[in-house]
Design a protein around this motif. Structure first.
Motif, mmCIF file in Angstrom:
data_model
loop_
_atom_site.group_PDB
_atom_site.id
_atom_site.type_symbol
_atom_site.label_atom_id
_atom_site.label_comp_id
_atom_site.label_asym_id
_atom_site.label_seq_id
_atom_site.Cartn_x
_atom_site.Cartn_y
_atom_site.Cartn_z
ATOM 1 N N CYS A 93 24.919 2.191 0.897
ATOM 2 C CA CYS A 93 23.266 1.687 1.057
ATOM 3 C C CYS A 93 23.241 1.522 2.496
ATOM 4 C CB CYS A 93 23.155 0.272 0.420
ATOM 5 S SG CYS A 93 23.227 0.311 -1.591
ATOM 6 N N LEU A 94 23.669 2.462 3.412
ATOM 7 C CA LEU A 94 23.253 2.505 4.692
ATOM 8 C C LEU A 94 21.915 2.768 5.037
ATOM 9 C CD1 LEU A 94 26.423 4.393 6.035
ATOM 10 C CD2 LEU A 94 25.930 1.958 6.136
ATOM 11 N N GLU A 95 21.244 3.646 4.113
ATOM 12 C CA GLU A 95 19.717 4.030 4.409
ATOM 13 C C GLU A 95 18.974 3.243 2.830
ATOM 14 O OE1 GLU A 95 18.711 5.138 7.056
ATOM 15 O OE2 GLU A 95 20.631 5.306 7.984
ATOM 16 N N MET A 96 19.125 2.216 2.868
ATOM 17 C CA MET A 96 18.482 1.788 1.506
ATOM 18 C C MET A 96 16.940 1.674 1.420
ATOM 19 S SD MET A 96 19.422 -2.014 -0.607
ATOM 20 C CE MET A 96 19.030 -1.797 -2.468
ATOM 21 N N THR A 124 19.885 8.567 -11.585
ATOM 22 C CA THR A 124 21.218 8.492 -11.716
ATOM 23 C C THR A 124 21.603 9.341 -10.629
ATOM 24 O OG1 THR A 124 21.436 8.110 -13.999
ATOM 25 C CG2 THR A 124 23.411 9.103 -12.726
ATOM 26 N N HIS A 125 21.469 10.573 -10.463
ATOM 27 C CA HIS A 125 21.907 11.657 -9.426
ATOM 28 C C HIS A 125 20.876 11.933 -8.359
ATOM 29 C CE1 HIS A 125 25.345 12.166 -11.968
ATOM 30 N NE2 HIS A 125 24.372 12.525 -13.168
ATOM 31 N N PRO A 126 21.105 11.714 -7.197
ATOM 32 C CA PRO A 126 22.472 11.632 -6.472
ATOM 33 C C PRO A 126 22.805 10.077 -6.294
ATOM 34 C CG PRO A 126 20.943 12.003 -4.729
ATOM 35 C CD PRO A 126 20.148 11.913 -6.208
ATOM 36 N N TYR A 127 21.998 9.263 -6.450
ATOM 37 C CA TYR A 127 22.158 7.833 -5.873
ATOM 38 C C TYR A 127 23.166 6.771 -6.673
ATOM 39 C CZ TYR A 127 17.463 8.954 -4.389
ATOM 40 O OH TYR A 127 16.256 9.380 -3.688
ATOM 41 N N GLU A 128 23.802 7.349 -7.511
ATOM 42 C CA GLU A 128 24.694 6.338 -8.317
ATOM 43 C C GLU A 128 25.836 5.921 -7.523
ATOM 44 O OE1 GLU A 128 27.293 5.993 -12.694
ATOM 45 O OE2 GLU A 128 26.434 7.690 -12.119
ATOM 46 N N TYR A 129 26.398 6.922 -6.769
ATOM 47 C CA TYR A 129 27.741 6.791 -6.314
ATOM 48 C C TYR A 129 27.636 6.579 -4.709
ATOM 49 C CZ TYR A 129 29.727 8.781 -10.138
ATOM 50 O OH TYR A 129 30.113 9.011 -11.473
ATOM 51 N N ILE A 137 0.994 -1.181 0.021
ATOM 52 C CA ILE A 137 0.029 -0.003 -0.132
ATOM 53 C C ILE A 137 0.754 1.439 -0.151
ATOM 54 C CG2 ILE A 137 -1.779 1.164 1.325
ATOM 55 C CD1 ILE A 137 -2.695 -1.256 2.478
ATOM 56 N N THR A 138 2.073 1.244 0.698
ATOM 57 C CA THR A 138 2.938 2.411 0.750
ATOM 58 C C THR A 138 3.880 2.282 -0.532
ATOM 59 O OG1 THR A 138 4.844 0.860 1.820
ATOM 60 C CG2 THR A 138 2.918 2.298 3.330
ATOM 61 N N SER A 139 4.476 3.375 -0.775
ATOM 62 C CA SER A 139 5.246 3.685 -2.075
ATOM 63 C C SER A 139 6.713 3.472 -1.868
ATOM 64 C CB SER A 139 4.910 4.807 -2.700
ATOM 65 O OG SER A 139 5.277 6.069 -2.142
ATOM 66 N N THR A 140 7.002 3.116 -0.456
ATOM 67 C CA THR A 140 8.571 3.084 -0.150
ATOM 68 C C THR A 140 8.702 1.953 0.823
ATOM 69 O OG1 THR A 140 8.624 5.602 -0.615
ATOM 70 C CG2 THR A 140 10.590 4.253 0.986
ATOM 71 N N ILE A 141 9.757 1.321 0.652
ATOM 72 C CA ILE A 141 10.081 0.062 1.426
ATOM 73 C C ILE A 141 11.334 0.315 2.319
ATOM 74 C CG2 ILE A 141 10.455 -2.526 1.604
ATOM 75 C CD1 ILE A 141 8.528 -2.549 -0.803
ATOM 76 N N LEU A 142 11.554 0.173 3.375
ATOM 77 C CA LEU A 142 12.798 0.405 4.013
ATOM 78 C C LEU A 142 13.481 -1.071 4.094
ATOM 79 C CD1 LEU A 142 11.960 2.915 6.788
ATOM 80 C CD2 LEU A 142 12.772 3.494 4.667
ATOM 81 N N VAL A 143 14.688 -0.860 3.970
ATOM 82 C CA VAL A 143 15.501 -2.366 4.006
ATOM 83 C C VAL A 143 16.153 -1.994 5.687
ATOM 84 C CG1 VAL A 143 17.419 -3.796 3.390
ATOM 85 C CG2 VAL A 143 16.077 -2.439 1.824
ATOM 86 N N THR A 179 15.753 1.675 -6.487
ATOM 87 C CA THR A 179 16.448 1.536 -5.326
ATOM 88 C C THR A 179 17.242 3.156 -5.303
ATOM 89 O OG1 THR A 179 18.331 0.773 -6.208
ATOM 90 C CG2 THR A 179 16.963 -0.729 -5.275
ATOM 91 N N ASN A 180 17.612 3.540 -4.008
ATOM 92 C CA ASN A 180 18.103 4.738 -3.904
ATOM 93 C C ASN A 180 19.583 4.690 -3.629
ATOM 94 O OD1 ASN A 180 18.118 3.717 -1.305
ATOM 95 N ND2 ASN A 180 17.718 5.835 -0.369
ATOM 96 N N CYS A 181 20.454 3.574 -4.023
ATOM 97 C CA CYS A 181 21.780 3.606 -3.782
ATOM 98 C C CYS A 181 22.164 2.202 -4.633
ATOM 99 C CB CYS A 181 22.209 3.203 -2.408
ATOM 100 S SG CYS A 181 21.325 1.414 -1.929
ATOM 101 N N TYR A 182 23.451 2.183 -5.007
ATOM 102 C CA TYR A 182 24.182 1.299 -5.949
ATOM 103 C C TYR A 182 24.652 -0.080 -4.934
ATOM 104 C CZ TYR A 182 26.982 -0.354 -9.807
ATOM 105 O OH TYR A 182 27.350 -0.778 -10.927
#
Length: 387
Positions: free
Chosen positions: A347-350, A338-343, A6-12, A361-364
């Motif tokens: 993935c501490l706050e994935m 791509t920006h700012p997630y590519e670098y 139902i939510t649009s974001t999933i935290l790892v 996803t918000n990290c590489y």
């Protein structure tokens, strides 16, 4: 693991921190002697290696060493001079053990301080074990099985990334029988779902030298056309992520197959994209029109190419500041992340967040698949399986 679509974001979720461990007094003495110039740097690094091998400093996945000890000259420094101040303060009890250890751990992970990974060998000889909870070195090969997968690499086989970090050039994953219960939770060996992983053959070729990046660096004016080359396991082409998913039973195709037959994606309920940075227009249309795509790596669908299957070449058409500097995404794709997630390779706050035709996803996550944090990795694999 339960999560709601139902939510649009999933935290790892993050895993818990390590427990405190007693530090031998002689380590503090060595730090003080090195800070005062009484012993050389390599003896201080040997003491740090002891802390790593005895799990006092937690480096679950060792950064790649740019040079092995035999290649390093006496003038090469692996530890910045300013760290001597911290070592001196610690030796004089002006800072706590935890502060010093956490600081050293951070510096190693950030590659500010270099450790010869051939020295991180564990306490049990390779010939006496089947699986070990530490790093093992034999015949210049490094092996670790304390993480989610077994990992194999060649000491010193690394390159400098765009962010300036030393990255393992080629690593191989294997299944660890000690983790079979976890594999059964997240694998699709016996799962009826129709899911496919897309290997980025075009992107691998684009990164191969001489190629597009030779052109970007100004070293070659006509390298906007480059050869299709046989891919190997590389960081830049998400080779680790591809290995991890195929080991867990996911079917795989290459972007060449999609380009030649875009309708091939219609037979799959879910498509998992990796670092598919360079794609053709036909491939872009097929992927963005599929209703359920997991864009596992940022920087996907970034630059348009054309393929000549007779000459076996790819040619850059648009994107990545080409043919005009102001052109970023070659398709003007509204969901480009791509920006700012590519670098962000830590993935501490994935997070896994929803877009029009799937999830991003918000990290590489290439290092993430090597199991720096097995709990978070298992959570991500659950998400990939259940989306």
């Amino acid at each position: 693991m339960f999560f709601s679509l139902i939510t649009s974001t999933i935290l790892v979720p993050n895993s818990s921190a390590q427990e405190d461990t007693q530090i031998p007094d002689w380590i503090k003495n060595v730090a003080g002697w090195w800070a005062n110039g009484e012993i050389p740097e390599n003896q201080f690094l040997d003491a740090i290696g002891y802390l790593i091998n005895n799990n006092i400093i937690s480096i679950p996945f060792m950064p790649c060493s740019e040079k092995t000890e035999s290649q390093t000259t006496s003038s090469d420094k692996k530890v910045p001079d300013w760290i001597k101040n911290n070592a001196k303060w610690w030796a004089e009890d002006l800072i706590e053990d935890t502060d010093f250890i956490n600081g050293i751990e951070y510096l190693i992970k950030k590659q500010i301080m270099s450790i010869d990974n051939k020295k991180v060998v564990g306490a049990v000889p390779l010939e006496d074990i089947i699986f070990s909870d530490s790093w093992i070195v034999e015949n210049n090969m490094i092996f670790v099985s304390s993480l989610f997968f077994e990992i194999y690499g060649v000491s010193g086989d690394c390159f400098i990334s765009g962010a300036g970090n030393r990255i393992w050039n080629s690593l191989a994953l294997g299944l660890n029988p000690n983790q079979i219960d976890k594999y059964n939770e997240v694998a699709v060996w016996n799962d009826p779902q129709k899911t496919v992983v897309v290997y980025p053959y075009f992107t691998y070729s684009a990164y191969h030298e001489p190629g597009f990046y030779t052109y970007y660096s100004g070293e070659c004016d006509d390298c906007t056309t480059t050869k299709l080359v046989q891919p190997t396991i590389l960081y830049t082409s998400s080779g680790i992520g591809h290995q991890a998913l195929t080991l867990l039973g996911y079917a795989t195709i290459t972007d060449i197959e999609i380009d030649r037959n875009p309708s091939i994606l219609q037979q799959f309920d879910k498509v998992i994209m990796l670092h598919n940075e360079y794609v053709t227009r036909a491939m872009f249309d097929a992927i963005t029109n599929h209703p359920n795509v997991i864009y596992l790596y940022p920087n996907a669908l970034y630059a348009e190419i054309e393929v000549d299957y007779i000459d076996e070449t790819i040619t850059l058409i648009r994107g990545h500041n080409y043919p005009e500097p102001e052109i970023k995404n070659g398709f003007d794709w509204e969901f480009d992340n791509t920006h700012p997630y590519e670098y962000d390779s830590e993935c501490l706050e994935m997070e896994v967040y929803q877009i029009k035709n799937g999830w991003m996803t918000n990290c590489y996550p290439e290092n993430f698949f090597m199991g720096n944090d097995p709990v978070k990795l298992v959570n991500l694999l659950h998400i990939i399986k259940d989306l």
